[in-house]
Motif scaffolding. Structure first.
Motif, PDB file in Angstrom:
ATOM      1  N   UNK A  54       6.103  10.907   1.520  1.00  0.00           N
ATOM      2  CA  UNK A  54       6.003  11.964   2.539  1.00  0.00           C
ATOM      3  C   UNK A  54       4.718  12.768   2.411  1.00  0.00           C
ATOM      4  N   UNK A  55       4.195  12.853   1.202  1.00  0.00           N
ATOM      5  CA  UNK A  55       2.943  13.589   0.997  1.00  0.00           C
ATOM      6  C   UNK A  55       1.731  12.657   1.000  1.00  0.00           C
ATOM      7  N   UNK A  56       1.842  11.538   0.281  1.00  0.00           N
ATOM      8  CA  UNK A  56       0.679  10.661   0.114  1.00  0.00           C
ATOM      9  C   UNK A  56       0.226  10.030   1.423  1.00  0.00           C
ATOM     10  N   UNK A  57       1.151   9.497   2.211  1.00  0.00           N
ATOM     11  CA  UNK A  57       0.754   8.791   3.432  1.00  0.00           C
ATOM     12  C   UNK A  57       0.016   9.693   4.419  1.00  0.00           C
ATOM     13  N   UNK A  58       0.548  10.858   4.763  1.00  0.00           N
ATOM     14  CA  UNK A  58      -0.195  11.700   5.706  1.00  0.00           C
ATOM     15  C   UNK A  58      -1.548  12.161   5.152  1.00  0.00           C
ATOM     16  N   UNK A  59      -1.595  12.475   3.862  1.00  0.00           N
ATOM     17  CA  UNK A  59      -2.868  12.910   3.264  1.00  0.00           C
ATOM     18  C   UNK A  59      -3.881  11.770   3.307  1.00  0.00           C
ATOM     19  N   UNK A 113      -7.376   1.215   3.372  1.00  0.00           N
ATOM     20  CA  UNK A 113      -6.694   0.084   2.746  1.00  0.00           C
ATOM     21  C   UNK A 113      -5.501   0.566   1.917  1.00  0.00           C
ATOM     22  N   UNK A 114      -5.680   1.642   1.162  1.00  0.00           N
ATOM     23  CA  UNK A 114      -4.580   2.200   0.363  1.00  0.00           C
ATOM     24  C   UNK A 114      -3.480   2.710   1.293  1.00  0.00           C
ATOM     25  N   UNK A 115      -3.870   3.420   2.360  1.00  0.00           N
ATOM     26  CA  UNK A 115      -2.922   3.960   3.335  1.00  0.00           C
ATOM     27  C   UNK A 115      -2.085   2.828   3.951  1.00  0.00           C
ATOM     28  N   UNK A 116      -2.731   1.761   4.335  1.00  0.00           N
ATOM     29  CA  UNK A 116      -2.025   0.643   4.957  1.00  0.00           C
ATOM     30  C   UNK A 116      -1.140  -0.098   3.960  1.00  0.00           C
ATOM     31  N   UNK A 117      -1.622  -0.257   2.723  1.00  0.00           N
ATOM     32  CA  UNK A 117      -0.823  -0.934   1.693  1.00  0.00           C
ATOM     33  C   UNK A 117       0.431  -0.124   1.378  1.00  0.00           C
ATOM     34  N   UNK A 118       0.276   1.194   1.218  1.00  0.00           N
ATOM     35  CA  UNK A 118       1.449   2.045   0.973  1.00  0.00           C
ATOM     36  C   UNK A 118       2.393   2.027   2.165  1.00  0.00           C
ATOM     37  N   UNK A 119       1.823   2.027   3.363  1.00  0.00           N
ATOM     38  CA  UNK A 119       2.653   1.974   4.563  1.00  0.00           C
ATOM     39  C   UNK A 119       3.513   0.724   4.589  1.00  0.00           C
ATOM     40  N   UNK A 120       2.932  -0.406   4.217  1.00  0.00           N
ATOM     41  CA  UNK A 120       3.679  -1.661   4.162  1.00  0.00           C
ATOM     42  C   UNK A 120       4.727  -1.615   3.057  1.00  0.00           C
ATOM     43  N   UNK A 121       4.363  -1.109   1.899  1.00  0.00           N
ATOM     44  CA  UNK A 121       5.321  -1.016   0.789  1.00  0.00           C
ATOM     45  C   UNK A 121       6.503  -0.134   1.167  1.00  0.00           C
TER      46      UNK A 121
END
Length: 190
Positions: A111-116, A154-162
């Protein structure tokens, strides 16, 4: 099987002590809806022609849903720290309790990491978010940097997929508790 598909658990009604508080329920479902909107918008964007108005609108919806998730994540976490959560239901072993705690921790980090990360991606891409109707620009935390943008995206998209998987696990666990264990886990958040 029909008996196992009953919507409510047999036995007495769920007490208010066993339920999440109304603010916790509100934050849970509004944030869940915003995450669904953000995911739907970014998936839709992928099917639209580059440079088109619908694609830009899809991305704008994704961005603002993400900002709204971050804005609500702060009071949600504060409420969780202040009010806590109901105690574990009777009969839940340590493995279920530890798994639940781990998934909830991951969800809060998300909830914090993705939007940031999404916001930093915009910043590094040189994009400024303007609050609609107020013409106020949100602050920039990093300057335009193509390489940094690519890395953060890339990190944002990888976390989004995870987190498709983590969110799915969370939802499946709630349904498993409700329909197979026939306990009040899901009802506590309704």
């Amino acid at each position: 099987m029909a008996k196992a598909m009953k919507f409510h658990s047999p036995g007495s009604p769920l007490s208010s002590v066993g339920r999440y508080t109304p603010p916790a329920i509100f934050f849970h479902w509004v944030v869940a809806l915003l995450i669904a909107i953000a995911y739907a918008a970014v998936i839709t964007k992928g099917y639209l022609p580059r440079g088109s108005a619908p694609r830009a609108l899809s991305m704008t919806i994704h961005e603002w849903a993400g900002i709204a998730v971050l804005v609500l994540a702060v009071p949600r976490l504060l409420w969780r720290l202040i009010a806590g959560a109901p105690a574990a239901l009777p009969g839940q072993g340590w493995l279920v309790r530890m798994g639940s705690a781990a998934v909830h921790l991951l969800l809060y980090l998300f909830l914090f990491a993705q939007p940031v990360l999404g916001y930093l991606t915009l910043n590094a891409g040189g994009h400024v978010l303007i609050i609609p109707g107020l013409d106020i620009a949100l602050p920039q935390f990093v300057g335009k940097d193509t390489e940094l943008r690519r890395s953060i995206k890339e990190i944002h998209e990888t976390l989004g997929t995870a987190f498709y998987w983590v969110i799915g696990l969370h939802a499946l666990a709630a349904l498993w508790h409700h329909y197979f264990r026939r306990d009040d886990t899901l009802r506590r958040m309704l």
